[in-house]
Design a protein around this motif. Structure first.
Motif, short mmCIF file in Angstrom:
data_model
loop_
_atom_site.label_atom_id
_atom_site.label_comp_id
_atom_site.label_asym_id
_atom_site.label_seq_id
_atom_site.Cartn_x
_atom_site.Cartn_y
_atom_site.Cartn_z
N ASN A 139 0.82 -1.22 0.00
CA ASN A 139 0.00 0.00 0.00
C ASN A 139 0.85 1.27 0.00
OD1 ASN A 139 0.86 -0.73 2.61
ND2 ASN A 139 -0.74 0.51 3.56
N LYS A 140 0.22 2.37 -0.44
CA LYS A 140 0.84 3.69 -0.41
C LYS A 140 0.06 4.56 0.58
CE LYS A 140 2.15 3.37 -5.29
NZ LYS A 140 2.00 3.97 -6.64
N ILE A 141 0.77 5.48 1.23
CA ILE A 141 0.11 6.30 2.25
C ILE A 141 -0.06 7.76 1.81
CG2 ILE A 141 0.83 4.85 4.16
CD1 ILE A 141 3.05 6.88 4.75
N SER A 142 0.29 8.06 0.57
CA SER A 142 0.14 9.44 0.11
C SER A 142 0.21 9.52 -1.41
CB SER A 142 1.25 10.34 0.69
OG SER A 142 2.49 10.01 0.09
N GLN A 143 -0.19 10.67 -1.92
CA GLN A 143 0.06 11.00 -3.32
C GLN A 143 1.04 12.16 -3.31
OE1 GLN A 143 -2.80 13.11 -6.02
NE2 GLN A 143 -2.71 11.21 -7.22
#
Length: 257
Positions: free
Chosen positions: A211-215
């Motif tokens: 998963n990614k936690i930001s753009q």
């Protein structure tokens, strides 16, 4: 008497206006000196790095810089590159050491108090790298763990927001942060997915979290001026690069999504 006083004031204002030299805009100063001074990364493959084959600076951001130099000054060679750590970028802009920074720099409200940005030219996302056989698969698994970051990036703030119990250890640049991770000084190294993928190109035994936690919208950082000529020109160039397929070609060249 009032008419005479008004005439005197108007005459003084006219003389002052005539005597004052018109200040050049940031863009006009660049045109006059005929060279672009650009702050860059040298340890964030594939955006900015020193090639082992040529010993020259290369990367996605470097190609963006060369395109801008050719557009503004007629030659991609009219550039002076200034290597910067993430923590040095804003000071280099505000002090006038560089005309702009093109170095995987994310637009944030905090940074916008200090500098201006062009429109985004690339969108990344923050994730983390761990050892392949690690039992860490998502950021939730990093609670109470040690996470390594590069100082001056958005990584630390994002982690503190998402995982307040994590222990964060910062290093002055991406290379030092990755080396510390390799030495086992943390369970994970967190920054933008694009930069982490660059380290994985040259090093086996690691994997990205799912998963990614930001753009992270990357943009060109410039000094805050009363005029907007430089920003307007950069925005026009970035728009053109998107329309003529240049950005798409550069993504393909550097294996970016």
């Amino acid at each position: 008497m009032k008419k005479i006083l008004c005439l005197i004031i108007l005459s003084l204002l006219f003389l002052t206006a005539c005597g004052k030299k018109e200040e050049k805009t940031a863009f006009q100063k660049i045109i006059k000196k005929d060279v672009l001074t650009i702050g860059i990364n040298t340890d964030s493959k594939p955006f900015g790095f020193i090639s082992k084959n040529t010993n020259e600076i290369e990367g996605f951001d470097i190609d963006i810089a060369r395109y801008i130099a050719k557009d503004m000054l007629g030659s991609e060679r009219k550039i002076k590159f200034v290597p910067l750590t993430p923590n040095e970028r804003i000071e280099a802009i505000t002090s006038g050491e560089v005309d702009m920074v093109i170095a995987t720099m994310t637009i944030t409200p905090q940074r916008q108090y200090l500098i201006d940005f062009s429109k985004p030219y690339y969108f990344a996302g923050q994730t983390a790298i761990v050892e392949k056989d690690s039992n860490i698969h998502t950021f939730s698994d990093l609670k109470n763990k040690t996470i390594i970051v590069a100082l001056g990036t958005t990584a630390e703030k994002n982690i503190r927001r998402i995982i307040p119990t994590a222990r964060i250890v910062g290093y002055k640049n991406y290379k030092d942060a990755f080396t510390a991770f390799q030495q086992g000084k943390g369970e994970a190294f967190s920054t933008d997915d694009t930069i982490l993928s660059g380290f994985m190109m040259d090093n086996s035994g690691y994997r990205l979290l799912k998963n990614k936690i930001s753009q992270e919208p990357y943009a060109i950082g410039i000094k805050q001026y009363d005029d907007k000529q430089l920003k307007e020109n950069l925005d026009i160039i970035i728009t053109r690069m998107n329309k003529d397929g240049t950005i798409k070609e550069l993504k393909k060249k550097w294996h970016l999504k």
